[in-house]
Design a protein around this motif. Structure first.
Motif, short mmCIF file in Angstrom:
data_model
loop_
_atom_site.label_atom_id
_atom_site.label_comp_id
_atom_site.label_asym_id
_atom_site.label_seq_id
_atom_site.Cartn_x
_atom_site.Cartn_y
_atom_site.Cartn_z
N MET A 1 -11.36 -2.27 10.95
CA MET A 1 -10.58 -1.31 10.15
C MET A 1 -9.57 -2.06 9.28
N THR A 2 -9.49 -1.68 8.03
CA THR A 2 -8.51 -2.30 7.14
C THR A 2 -7.15 -1.63 7.32
N THR A 3 -6.11 -2.42 7.36
CA THR A 3 -4.78 -1.84 7.56
C THR A 3 -4.06 -1.68 6.22
N ILE A 4 -2.97 -0.92 6.26
CA ILE A 4 -2.15 -0.75 5.06
C ILE A 4 -1.60 -2.11 4.63
N ALA A 5 -1.24 -2.94 5.60
CA ALA A 5 -0.71 -4.28 5.26
C ALA A 5 -1.75 -5.09 4.49
N GLU A 6 -3.01 -5.02 4.92
CA GLU A 6 -4.07 -5.77 4.23
C GLU A 6 -4.32 -5.21 2.83
N ARG A 7 -4.33 -3.88 2.75
CA ARG A 7 -4.55 -3.29 1.42
C ARG A 7 -3.39 -3.58 0.49
N LEU A 8 -2.16 -3.55 1.04
CA LEU A 8 -0.99 -3.85 0.20
C LEU A 8 -1.06 -5.28 -0.30
N SER A 9 -1.48 -6.18 0.56
CA SER A 9 -1.58 -7.56 0.13
C SER A 9 -2.61 -7.70 -0.99
N ALA A 10 -3.73 -7.00 -0.86
CA ALA A 10 -4.76 -7.06 -1.91
C ALA A 10 -4.28 -6.44 -3.22
N VAL A 11 -3.64 -5.28 -3.18
CA VAL A 11 -3.19 -4.68 -4.46
C VAL A 11 -2.03 -5.46 -5.07
N SER A 12 -1.19 -6.04 -4.21
CA SER A 12 -0.09 -6.85 -4.76
C SER A 12 -0.65 -8.05 -5.51
N GLN A 13 -1.71 -8.63 -4.96
CA GLN A 13 -2.38 -9.74 -5.66
C GLN A 13 -2.94 -9.27 -7.00
N ARG A 14 -3.56 -8.10 -6.99
CA ARG A 14 -4.12 -7.57 -8.26
C ARG A 14 -3.01 -7.35 -9.28
N ILE A 15 -1.89 -6.78 -8.84
CA ILE A 15 -0.78 -6.51 -9.76
C ILE A 15 -0.24 -7.83 -10.30
N PRO A 39 -0.38 11.00 6.59
CA PRO A 39 0.67 11.38 7.55
C PRO A 39 1.93 10.52 7.40
N LEU A 40 3.02 11.05 7.96
CA LEU A 40 4.31 10.36 7.92
C LEU A 40 4.21 8.94 8.48
N LYS A 41 3.38 8.75 9.49
CA LYS A 41 3.33 7.41 10.09
C LYS A 41 2.82 6.37 9.09
N ASP A 42 1.97 6.78 8.15
CA ASP A 42 1.52 5.84 7.12
C ASP A 42 2.67 5.48 6.17
N ILE A 43 3.51 6.47 5.89
CA ILE A 43 4.67 6.22 5.02
C ILE A 43 5.65 5.29 5.74
N GLU A 44 5.84 5.53 7.03
CA GLU A 44 6.72 4.65 7.80
C GLU A 44 6.19 3.22 7.81
N ALA A 45 4.86 3.10 7.91
CA ALA A 45 4.26 1.76 7.89
C ALA A 45 4.48 1.09 6.54
#
Ligand SMILES: *Cc1c(COP(=O)(O)O)cnc(C)c1O
Length: 232
Positions: A1-15, A39-45
């Motif tokens: 499963m891909t995490t928000i942290a991994e996706r954030l790292s990928a999009v930050s690289q793209r930006i 859900p709220l927990k994703d926003i908290e993450a």
């Protein structure tokens, strides 16, 4: 499963890569985390990973999360952007709970949001939504109508004009993507001559952020690329 942290790292690289290609500072592009239907927990993450700007499309859902985050993470320092279509009977909760509205496209709504913004809060930060592709199904003003609404927003004490937002026609044709974003940048630059304080050009989503940044976006709005697919 891909995490928000991994996706954030990928999009930050793209930006970052897109900004470098455009000869721009990556810090000049803000990532708006579009948390609708998540859900709220994703926003908290996302908050724990350093994200501070969240976008919501539905008033009730957005207000619930705004209140939820204020309870679970008091003093979190995040900003909430309303980016969905605005119904005139829903302007009060928007004016009372959000920090930004990016989807303003009618004078009547500007007036209502201004009148309903509680005076103990900062002015509501406003982007005018432009229908740059001229699709009849899309919200947003025609480009030639932007100046009049901008003048109204600038005159209202509880609103602060920050710039423009667009959701261009979805297309895989890169030239077409660039044409639409370049047209928005030209409109933004013209508006800035009259309103030198504007600083926000919100355009570019998961599929076209490179083209948007190349043409001058200062804010990209990412949902799926950050939080994963929605089931809506
Ligand atoms: C849903 C939405 C986004 C994000 O879309 P994704 O495809 O999930 O990245 C951006 N802007 C607006 C206005 C939206 O409604």
């Amino acid at each position: 499963m891909t995490t928000i942290a991994e996706r954030l790292s990928a999009v930050s690289q793209r930006i970052k890569a897109a900004a470098q290609d455009a000869g721009r500072n990556p810090d000049s592009v803000t990532l708006l985390a579009v948390s609708k239907r998540k859900p709220l927990k994703d926003i908290e993450a996302a908050l724990a990973l350093g994200l501070r700007a969240f976008g919501e499309n539905y008033v009730r859902e957005g207000v619930e999360k705004i209140q939820g985050l204020a309870q679970s993470r008091p003093g979190h320092g995040a900003q909430w952007h309303y980016i969905g279509p605005i119904q005139s009977n829903k302007t009060a909760p928007i004016a009372e709970h959000f920090d930004w509205v990016q989807s303003l496209d009618r004078a009547k709504l500007a007036q209502r949001l201004n009148d309903q913004r509680p005076s103990h809060l900062n002015p509501l930060q406003i982007c005018i939504q432009v229908n740059i592709s001229g699709e009849s199904s899309k919200s947003g003003l025609a480009p030639e109508e932007v100046e009049t609404l901008a003048a109204l927003v600038a005159s209202l004490p509880h609103l602060e004009l920050r710039g423009l937002m667009a959701i261009p026609k979805a297309t895989d044709d890169q030239e077409e993507q660039h044409r639409q974003f370049a047209a928005m940048k030209a409109l933004f630059d013209r508006l800035k001559e009259k309103h030198p304080q504007i600083d926000t050009l919100s355009m570019g989503m998961s599929g076209d952020l490179e083209a948007a940044i190349m043409e001058g976006a200062t804010m990209v709005r990412l949902g799926t690329a950050l939080f994963g697919t929605r089931t809506d």
